[in-house]
Design a protein around this motif. Structure first.
Motif, mmCIF file in Angstrom:
data_model
loop_
_atom_site.group_PDB
_atom_site.id
_atom_site.type_symbol
_atom_site.label_atom_id
_atom_site.label_comp_id
_atom_site.label_asym_id
_atom_site.label_seq_id
_atom_site.Cartn_x
_atom_site.Cartn_y
_atom_site.Cartn_z
ATOM 1 N N VAL A 153 0.841 -1.202 0.000
ATOM 2 C CA VAL A 153 0.000 0.000 0.000
ATOM 3 C C VAL A 153 0.878 1.254 0.000
ATOM 4 N N LEU A 154 1.910 1.252 0.836
ATOM 5 C CA LEU A 154 2.825 2.400 0.899
ATOM 6 C C LEU A 154 3.550 2.586 -0.435
ATOM 7 N N GLY A 155 3.904 1.459 -1.073
ATOM 8 C CA GLY A 155 4.543 1.518 -2.380
ATOM 9 C C GLY A 155 3.623 2.094 -3.438
ATOM 10 N N TRP A 156 2.347 1.734 -3.356
ATOM 11 C CA TRP A 156 1.348 2.230 -4.321
ATOM 12 C C TRP A 156 1.174 3.745 -4.209
ATOM 13 N N ILE A 157 1.120 4.232 -2.971
ATOM 14 C CA ILE A 157 0.874 5.666 -2.757
ATOM 15 C C ILE A 157 2.164 6.428 -2.480
ATOM 16 N N GLY A 158 3.298 5.728 -2.594
ATOM 17 C CA GLY A 158 4.591 6.283 -2.198
ATOM 18 C C GLY A 158 4.925 7.626 -2.815
ATOM 19 N N THR A 159 5.356 8.548 -1.977
ATOM 20 C CA THR A 159 5.800 9.871 -2.431
ATOM 21 C C THR A 159 7.064 10.245 -1.666
ATOM 22 N N GLY A 160 7.729 11.288 -2.125
ATOM 23 C CA GLY A 160 8.877 11.841 -1.419
ATOM 24 C C GLY A 160 10.018 10.861 -1.264
ATOM 25 N N SER A 161 10.572 10.791 -0.050
ATOM 26 C CA SER A 161 11.756 9.970 0.216
ATOM 27 C C SER A 161 11.468 8.487 0.009
ATOM 28 N N LEU A 162 10.234 8.049 0.308
ATOM 29 C CA LEU A 162 9.866 6.650 0.099
ATOM 30 C C LEU A 162 9.925 6.315 -1.389
ATOM 31 N N GLN A 163 9.391 7.212 -2.206
ATOM 32 C CA GLN A 163 9.403 7.001 -3.651
ATOM 33 C C GLN A 163 10.841 6.913 -4.167
ATOM 34 N N LYS A 164 11.710 7.765 -3.667
ATOM 35 C CA LYS A 164 13.116 7.742 -4.082
ATOM 36 C C LYS A 164 13.780 6.428 -3.699
ATOM 37 N N LEU A 165 13.475 5.947 -2.500
ATOM 38 C CA LEU A 165 14.041 4.680 -2.030
ATOM 39 C C LEU A 165 13.598 3.528 -2.932
ATOM 40 N N LEU A 166 12.297 3.488 -3.257
ATOM 41 C CA LEU A 166 11.768 2.425 -4.103
ATOM 42 C C LEU A 166 12.307 2.521 -5.527
ATOM 43 N N GLU A 167 12.476 3.750 -6.029
ATOM 44 C CA GLU A 167 13.045 3.949 -7.368
ATOM 45 C C GLU A 167 14.481 3.450 -7.420
ATOM 46 N N GLN A 168 15.221 3.681 -6.348
ATOM 47 C CA GLN A 168 16.603 3.193 -6.279
ATOM 48 C C GLN A 168 16.643 1.667 -6.309
ATOM 49 N N GLN A 169 15.698 1.044 -5.581
ATOM 50 C CA GLN A 169 15.612 -0.423 -5.576
ATOM 51 C C GLN A 169 15.338 -0.944 -6.979
ATOM 52 N N LEU A 170 14.384 -0.310 -7.671
ATOM 53 C CA LEU A 170 14.008 -0.753 -9.013
ATOM 54 C C LEU A 170 15.116 -0.473 -10.032
ATOM 55 N N GLU A 171 15.804 0.651 -9.890
ATOM 56 C CA GLU A 171 16.917 0.960 -10.786
ATOM 57 C C GLU A 171 18.029 -0.065 -10.636
ATOM 58 N N GLY A 172 18.293 -0.441 -9.395
ATOM 59 C CA GLY A 172 19.309 -1.461 -9.134
ATOM 60 C C GLY A 172 18.936 -2.792 -9.769
ATOM 61 N N LEU A 173 17.666 -3.175 -9.600
ATOM 62 C CA LEU A 173 17.184 -4.436 -10.183
ATOM 63 C C LEU A 173 17.207 -4.384 -11.709
ATOM 64 N N SER A 174 16.837 -3.231 -12.267
ATOM 65 C CA SER A 174 16.827 -3.062 -13.718
ATOM 66 C C SER A 174 18.240 -3.171 -14.293
ATOM 67 N N SER A 175 19.197 -2.576 -13.601
ATOM 68 C CA SER A 175 20.590 -2.624 -14.039
ATOM 69 C C SER A 175 21.118 -4.060 -14.016
ATOM 70 N N ILE A 176 20.828 -4.766 -12.938
ATOM 71 C CA ILE A 176 21.264 -6.159 -12.817
ATOM 72 C C ILE A 176 20.591 -7.014 -13.890
ATOM 73 N N SER A 177 19.292 -6.782 -14.100
ATOM 74 C CA SER A 177 18.538 -7.530 -15.108
ATOM 75 C C SER A 177 19.141 -7.359 -16.495
ATOM 76 N N GLY A 178 19.543 -6.119 -16.824
ATOM 77 C CA GLY A 178 20.163 -5.854 -18.121
ATOM 78 C C GLY A 178 21.465 -6.613 -18.297
ATOM 79 N N GLU A 179 22.269 -6.638 -17.243
ATOM 80 C CA GLU A 179 23.548 -7.363 -17.283
ATOM 81 C C GLU A 179 23.317 -8.865 -17.451
ATOM 82 N N LEU A 180 22.312 -9.381 -16.757
ATOM 83 C CA LEU A 180 22.022 -10.816 -16.848
ATOM 84 C C LEU A 180 21.511 -11.188 -18.244
#
Length: 198
Positions: free
Chosen positions: A30-57
């Motif tokens: 629920v927090l991820g769905w409505i995430g804003t501000g610092s929470l949104q940045k944290l989740l974006e960082q998680q997804l960017e990291g996963l996306s980068s790893i996925s591309g390498e794989l």
């Protein structure tokens, strides 16, 4: 000691912890769905990291094997660690649940905003492996929360003699079966899910 029937019986002893773990995971979603501000940045960082790893794989010589190895080792190591690190008053499993639920909630919301087919995303991208992986991670965190609860109780002298050996046995049994479940999930994710999303 490591029989699956024993593992199932052990789950019955931590029902409250499982309910709490599920609640935290859903809250994270629920927090991820409505995430804003610092929470949104944290989740974006998680997804960017996963996306980068996925591309390498994907660029590796054998993407299926690379995905399998990464997914299995990443999930199994983190899940076993989160069980035992639950000894730190259950803080780490609680945080792990909120972050994982948050990433899924944020990803689904982002996909909806971008006009993606939500049914296809869930059925093809999440359900094949997630039906095993998500419960396994929630159960791992529940054992971590239960472990933390035992530590807190022992600090106030509320743990009976002989409880710790049985508690450690349950933790070890859970670790073995969670790794097995995550192995199955990793096989599905690196083959069926990867093929469906390609």
């Amino acid at each position: 000691m490591f029989a699956f029937s024993r593992f199932l019986k052990d789950l019955g002893t931590i029902r409250k912890a499982i309910l709490l773990a599920l609640t935290l995971f859903v809250l994270g979603g629920v927090l991820g769905w409505i995430g804003t501000g610092s929470l949104q940045k944290l989740l974006e960082q998680q997804l960017e990291g996963l996306s980068s790893i996925s591309g390498e794989l994907m660029d590796s010589d054998n993407p299926e094997w690379s995905f399998f190895t990464f997914i299995f080792l990443n999930n199994s190591i983190k899940s076993v660690l989160v069980i035992f690190l639950g000894a730190l008053f259950g803080v780490i499993p609680a945080f792990f649940l909120l972050i994982n639920g948050g990433v899924i909630g944020y990803l689904i919301h982002l996909s909806v905003l971008q006009g993606a087919d939500l049914f296809q995303l869930i059925v093809k991208g999440l359900l094949p492996h997630g039906i095993i992986e998500i419960p396994a991670i929630i159960i791992a965190c529940a054992f971590g929360l239960a472990f933390g609860g035992k530590v807190v109780q022992s600090m106030f002298g509320r743990v009976r003699d002989g409880v710790w050996p049985e508690s450690m046995r349950r933790t070890l049994t859970a670790s073995v079966w969670i790794v097995i479940l995550l192995l199955i999930a990793a096989i599905i994710e690196s083959t069926i899910t990867l093929a469906l999303l390609s």
